[in-house]
Design an enzyme around this catalytic site. Structure first.
Site, PDB file in Angstrom:
ATOM      1  N   LYS A   1       0.814  -1.209   0.000  1.00 40.74           N
ATOM      2  CA  LYS A   1       0.000   0.000   0.000  1.00 40.74           C
ATOM      3  C   LYS A   1       0.858   1.274   0.000  1.00 40.74           C
ATOM      4  O   LYS A   1       0.425   2.315  -0.480  1.00 40.74           O
ATOM      5  CB  LYS A   1      -0.940   0.029   1.204  1.00 40.74           C
ATOM      6  CG  LYS A   1      -1.802  -1.220   1.397  1.00 40.74           C
ATOM      7  CD  LYS A   1      -2.778  -1.442   0.262  1.00 40.74           C
ATOM      8  CE  LYS A   1      -3.905  -2.403   0.612  1.00 40.74           C
ATOM      9  NZ  LYS A   1      -3.533  -3.825   0.680  1.00 40.74           N
TER      10      LYS A   1
HETATM   11  C1  LIG Z   1      -4.231  -4.982   0.314  1.00 39.40           C
HETATM   12  C2  LIG Z   1      -3.459  -6.227   0.233  1.00 39.40           C
HETATM   13  C3  LIG Z   1      -3.743  -7.214  -0.727  1.00 39.40           C
HETATM   14  C4  LIG Z   1      -4.914  -7.098  -1.676  1.00 39.40           C
HETATM   15  O1  LIG Z   1      -4.738  -6.084  -2.628  1.00 39.40           O
HETATM   16  P1  LIG Z   1      -6.002  -5.508  -3.427  1.00 39.40           P
HETATM   17  O2  LIG Z   1      -5.500  -4.343  -4.176  1.00 39.40           O
HETATM   18  O3  LIG Z   1      -7.007  -5.130  -2.379  1.00 39.40           O
HETATM   19  O4  LIG Z   1      -6.492  -6.614  -4.297  1.00 39.40           O
HETATM   20  C5  LIG Z   1      -2.928  -8.329  -0.779  1.00 39.40           C
HETATM   21  N1  LIG Z   1      -1.897  -8.482   0.086  1.00 39.40           N
HETATM   22  C6  LIG Z   1      -1.604  -7.562   1.012  1.00 39.40           C
HETATM   23  C7  LIG Z   1      -0.481  -7.807   1.934  1.00 39.40           C
HETATM   24  C8  LIG Z   1      -2.366  -6.397   1.119  1.00 39.40           C
HETATM   25  O5  LIG Z   1      -2.056  -5.490   2.043  1.00 39.40           O
END
Ligand SMILES: *Cc1c(COP(=O)(O)O)cnc(C)c1O
Length: 497
Positions: A111
């Site tokens: 993120k």
């Molecule tokens: C948010 C997240 C995901 C999923 O990603 P999306 O964009 O919501 O599909 C997968 N793995 C981790 C560690 C995340 O933080």
């Protein structure tokens, strides 16, 4: 560059407005009216900062100039924010896949790749639009977005941030990360419910005109840091290009050859960014959508029916414990060739009946890009263990879902196209499950496990997690779902409810 609604229910807006609004006020998501095309050879030698600047500039249109965008990306991906010189390093596993590590930022999950950059664009957008209101960012998190958004937005002037997370639905480390955030403009609230409840709460508040009027009268407007906001999604397109060039450098492919990507998926934001990269001209063959036991997307990709009426499972990959994948809406808009009427109908049905079915043409188009598979808890743990034993490479549980589904993809399709597995979190962020998968004891405190896992493997603890348990922390606030609006009004400083 103009942005339009996936449901055809709003005027076209510019980049800056799509960011400040967060989502279409009457429901629906903003998407670029036309996806920019690139010649991939033009970008192959660029640093991550420069690559990000060049790609973002294609999406900002006239709202930001090259110099400003470059300044933003240089700050966002600077050495003091990311622990490696290479912002998103690519590991090459011998006789195995490439792995794109997206977790070297300040909160140890992917993120950060977007949320270190997005606040500059949001502030810049407000200035550009002459917007003097205070912005309250509402975030629903399954664990990782919350902390990344808090870090990105803390102490940004004119902006406050309120994070909702499911009580008991995030790991101890994730909860501690959020509660130890510094900054005068940050708030964190636990909700008695799951992630979908939190996300629905936020979406409902965005769509509530009377509620927004009340905030507006008090000089406050809402915005979003979830991937429903285009400003969050667009920076994620960049690392698909980055990984492609790395695959060329590693001689896995020649420039122009196809490459597959395997993406651990929850809200469909990460994989959707890969889809946009593909539409821009990056030679991606298949996007493999990897799910955990909450396999609503696997079923959808295989049958064309999206049915959220099913049990919700808490898994060892909690950031993917999601039954309503918001960004699928953008993908379906593209797959139905901008069929806004269809998309509006499908999402109406999802709201009313809990399910919808796409037409065959849309499903066939979807199947030419996407392949879906899912993983059980046992298989996730086995993937952590096997990857460690085979390559001495430590992965987290979300990335493990990617490894397992990739093996299933290869077995079912015999596709020999080289692949990149997108690694979404540091193994230390989900240390309890990783440690147990490697044979460690279950009952220890997560913070003891951090060092135990490091001792066991010789891999250093991610710098943002070391010492977390001794930082000052906020009081924990727990609310019922129906108290969501009240919490927002309180955060906005509006009296009464
Ligand atoms: C948010 C997240 C995901 C999923 O990603 P999306 O964009 O919501 O599909 C997968 N793995 C981790 C560690 C995340 O933080």
């Amino acid at each position: 560059m103009q942005y339009i609604s996936t449901r055809g229910n709003y005027k076209a807006v510019r980049f800056a407005e799509s960011l400040t609004l967060g989502m279409v006020p009457r429901g629906g998501l903003f998407v670029p009216e036309k996806i920019p095309q690139v010649d991939i050879r033009d970008y192959s030698a660029l640093s991550y900062q420069e690559l990000s600047a060049r790609i973002m500039l294609l999406y900002t249109g006239v709202d930001f100039n090259a110099e400003t965008v470059r300044k933003y990306t240089e700050q966002a991906y600077s050495a003091h924010r990311f622990e490696t010189v290479d912002t998103a390093p690519v590991k090459s596993l011998p006789q195995g896949p490439l792995v794109l590590e997206l977790w070297h930022g300040p909160t140890a999950a992917f993120k950060d790749m977007a949320l270190q950059l997005m606040p500059s664009f949001l502030s810049g957008s407000k200035t550009l639009l002459g917007n003097k209101k205070r912005t309250l960012i509402l975030v629903a998190t399954s664990g990782d977005t919350g902390k990344a958004a808090l870090e990105g937005y803390r102490d940004i002037p004119g902006i406050d941030i309120l994070v909702f997370y499911p009580k008991g639905g995030v790991s101890r480390v994730q909860e501690m990360q959020m509660l130890t955030t510094a900054g005068k403009n940050t708030r964190v609230v636990a909700v008695k419910g799951n992630f979908d409840d939190c996300q629905n709460l936020v979406k409902a508040l965005f769509a509530d005109e009377a509620f927004n009027k009340k905030l507006s009268d008090a000089g406050v407007e809402l915005s979003s840091a979830n991937s429903i906001n285009w400003g969050r999604l667009s920076p994620q397109i960049v690392y698909y290009f980055r990984a492609y060039y790395a695959a060329v450098q590693e001689r896995r492919i020649l420039m122009g050859d196809p490459l597959n990507f395997v993406v651990p998926t929850g809200n469909f934001g990460n994989i959707l960014a890969g889809f946009y990269a593909r539409e821009m001209g990056l030679p991606i063959k298949t996007l493999v959508c990897a799910s955990n036991r909450n396999n609503v997307l696997t079923d959808f990709i295989r049958t064309g029916t999206y049915n959220r009426k099913r049990p919700f499972h808490k898994t060892s990959s909690p950031s993917m414990d999601i039954l309503i994948s918001s960004n699928l809406e953008r993908f379906l808009f593209e797959m139905s060739r901008h069929g806004a009427g269809k998309v509006a109908r499908w999402y109406q049905e999802l709201g009313d009946k809990g399910q919808f079915k796409v037409d065959d043409t849309t499903r066939q188009r979807m199947n030419s890009v996407l392949w879906g598979g899912f993983t059980t808890e046992e298989e996730t743990a086995a993937a952590v263990k096997n990857t460690w034993e085979k390559w001495k490479y430590l992965i987290d549980t979300h990335t493990a879902v990617g490894f397992d589904v990739y093996a299933k993809y290869q077995a079912e399709t015999s596709d020999k196209t080289p692949a990149v597995i997108v690694s979404t979190a540091s193994p230390f962020k989900f240390n309890q499950a990783v440690y147990q998968a490697l044979g460690g004891h279950a009952e220890e405190d997560e913070f003891t496990v951090l060092s135990a896992l490091s001792d066991m493997t010789g891999v250093p603890v991610h710098r943002s997690l070391a010492g977390l348990d001794s930082l000052p922390r906020m009081d924990e606030i727990v609310i019922g779902l129906s108290d969501g609006p009240k919490a927002v009004l309180a955060a906005a400083g509006v009296k009464g409810s």
